[in-house]
Enzyme design. Structure first.
Site, PDB file in Angstrom:
ATOM      1  N   LYS A   1     -21.507 104.881  -2.903  1.00 51.39           N
ATOM      2  CA  LYS A   1     -22.619 104.620  -1.835  1.00 51.39           C
ATOM      3  C   LYS A   1     -22.967 105.910  -0.778  1.00 51.39           C
ATOM      4  CE  LYS A   1     -20.986 101.116  -1.935  1.00 51.39           C
ATOM      5  NZ  LYS A   1     -19.920  99.448  -3.040  1.00 51.39           N
TER       6      LYS A   1
ATOM      7  N   GLU B   1     -14.488  96.227  -0.847  1.00 48.85           N
ATOM      8  CA  GLU B   1     -14.446  97.219  -0.933  1.00 48.85           C
ATOM      9  C   GLU B   1     -12.405  97.755  -0.471  1.00 48.85           C
ATOM     10  OE1 GLU B   1     -16.768 100.258  -1.489  1.00 48.85           O
ATOM     11  OE2 GLU B   1     -17.403  98.496  -1.628  1.00 48.85           O
TER      12      GLU B   1
ATOM     13  N   ASP C   1     -21.661  98.835   4.510  1.00 52.82           N
ATOM     14  CA  ASP C   1     -22.424  99.275   2.635  1.00 52.82           C
ATOM     15  C   ASP C   1     -23.783  98.321   2.624  1.00 52.82           C
ATOM     16  OD1 ASP C   1     -20.459  98.394  -0.046  1.00 52.82           O
ATOM     17  OD2 ASP C   1     -21.880  97.192   0.534  1.00 52.82           O
TER      18      ASP C   1
ATOM     19  N   LYS D   1     -26.593 100.958   0.957  1.00 59.26           N
ATOM     20  CA  LYS D   1     -27.058 100.875  -0.011  1.00 59.26           C
ATOM     21  C   LYS D   1     -28.826 100.817   0.494  1.00 59.26           C
ATOM     22  CE  LYS D   1     -23.829  98.119  -1.873  1.00 59.26           C
ATOM     23  NZ  LYS D   1     -22.941  97.142  -2.018  1.00 59.26           N
TER      24      LYS D   1
END
Ligand code: NDP
Ligand code: HSE
Length: 411
Positions: free
Chosen positions: A103, A188, A199, A203
């Site tokens: 992503k 991660e 993160d 997304k």
């Protein structure tokens, strides 16, 4: 016919893909029409993967994959921006189709890579990049292809949801819960992006493109993680009947797009309040379908590998039919982003009790912030507001140095 693929990375997700291909070959052959063979797997440190050497040819040389004309699909599961971007670019330039779960990369360089893939008539799919095992991108691209979406709101980071669940229910402290999430393969490689909300922000950038057709960058909106969330506020929220979750929102407000990632309070009886640990959930509101909720594992080896395999099988069929080169989503629609005045929510506010209830009430009244509840708890004053604009909240933060936390309350 056999379709040969290469894996870049054999960590949590890569090893899951290897396992599925090994164990479910019969079904894969039926659903894809072909045998799928992993020709090579690129790793950094082959010694670490010695136990897999009998199942797959390990290499540290990316060029050996690039120059193998038999390899039709390259599956990037390294993560991060570099060298993943360079490897994917080279693979597409060599006429190979690509699957990725990355992503960071798709939110940052997605347009460039998507255009390159189209120009080379290659597939580029990335269903696993959002919400791990939940097939949300493919669902948005196919099942919502005629529907008009007004809002996506969800828990889209498994690590933070796991941490908050373990802290709230099992009494673990933040560090212990994060360590467990790392050991379970949810986080991660560097968990900073998980806990700071970055993160989830990557997304929501990808989701905004699929749901609204609109290209945005993570620099366009506010991102707040769980790393500054205090135990006090988690407990006060619980006492008020709410659960705190890290939520990503992309919402059409009067034709403009509001996007944000932040910890939010959800009523204890809301569906999303019951989504625990590494599970993710996305609530989508749309014109035809109404409200739908999609939930499932948002991180972890087998679930994420399942989404990767769904892309690999789709691309395999395209390779065989010679129909590669269609974008994963071709929805495109320009939307402006909202201003602070357009966005109205009710808020939970937490102040240091360095001022009196009377003085704070007076300031809130001057700023026309309607109050549902106000109380002093130990050395804090907790306030629940009615709907106020983000601008009012910003004005309050400027005028009251004792405001220490503000979280939206979602209905
Ligand atoms: P891991 O850290 O577990 O694995 C990464 C793999 O890539 C390792 O095998 C590593 O090799 C290899 N690697 C790293 N750098 C290089 C390099 N420079 N050259 C060659 N190989 C390299 O990551 P994950 O499997 O967890 O994640 C992979 C991707 O999937 C990421 O983009 C992540 O965001 C995404 N993702 C992950 C999910 C999860 O639940 N973990 C869920 C959804 C998406 P070595 O083993 O030798 O060190
Ligand atoms: N680290 C990510 C998470 C993996 O915890 O959600 C899935 O994208």
């Amino acid at each position: 016919m056999a379709i040969k693929i290469a894996l870049l990375g054999l960590g949590t997700v890569g090893s899951g893909v290897l396992k599925i291909i090994k164990n479910n070959q019969k079904k894969i052959r039926q659903t894809s029409g072909e045998e799928i063979i992993i020709e090579k797997a690129l790793v950094r440190n082959p010694e670490k993967h010695r136990n897999l050497a009998s199942e797959v040819m390990l290499t540290t040389n990316f060029d050996s994959i690039l120059q193998d004309p038999e390899i039709k699909i390259v599956v990037e599961l390294i993560g991060g921006l570099h060298p993943a971007k360079e490897y994917i670019t080279a693979a597409i330039n060599a006429g190979k189709n690509v699957v990725t779960a990355n992503k960071d990369l798709m939110a940052t360089f997605g347009s460039e890579l998507i255009n390159l893939a189209a120009s080379k008539k290659c597939d580029l799919m990335y269903d696993a990049s959002v919400a791990g095992g939940i097939p949300i991108l493919r669902t948005l691209a196919t099942s919502y292809s005629s529907d008009i979406i007004s809002e996506i709101q969800g828990i889209i980071n498994g690590t933070t949801n796991y941490i908050l669940s373990q802290m709230g229910e099992k009494g673990l402290n933040y560090e212990e819960a994060l360590k467990n999430a790392q050991e379970l393969g949810f986080a991660e490689a560097d968990p900073t992006n998980d806990v700071t909300g970055k993160d989830a922000a990557y997304k929501i950038v990808i989701l905004s493109k699929f749901a609204f057709g609109t290209k945005i960058s993570i620099d366009d909106f506010t991102i707040q993680g769980i790393n500054n969330l205090k135990d006090f506020d988690i407990k006060q929220a619980q006492k008020l009947g709410y659960v705190i979750k890290l939520i990503g929102i992309a919402k059409n407000i009067n034709g403009k797009l509001f996007v944000e990632v932040a910890p939010c309070l959800l009523p204890g009886n809301a569906i999303m309040a019951h989504i625990k640990n590494e599970l993710n959930a996305l609530q989508i509101k749309s014109q035809s379908l109404g409200t739908a909720v999609f939930t499932g594992p948002g991180a972890g080896s087998p679930a994420t590998a399942n989404s990767v395999m769904s892309d690999v099988i789709t691309e395999t069929k395209n390779v065989v039919k010679n129909t590669t080169g269609q974008p994963f989503s071709n929805f495109s629609h320009v939307m402006q982003l909202t201003s602070s005045e357009d966005v109205k929510y009710s808020y939970y506010l937490s102040f240091e009790a360095e001022e009196t209830l009377f003085d704070l009430s007076k300031l809130l009244s001057n700023l026309e912030i309607p109050v549902r509840e106000i109380k002093q708890v130990q050395s804090r004053i907790v306030v629940v507001t009615e709907n106020i604009s983000r601008q009012q909240l910003q004005d309050l933060a400027i005028q009251d140095q004792y405001l220490k936390a503000s979280y939206k309350i979602l209905q």
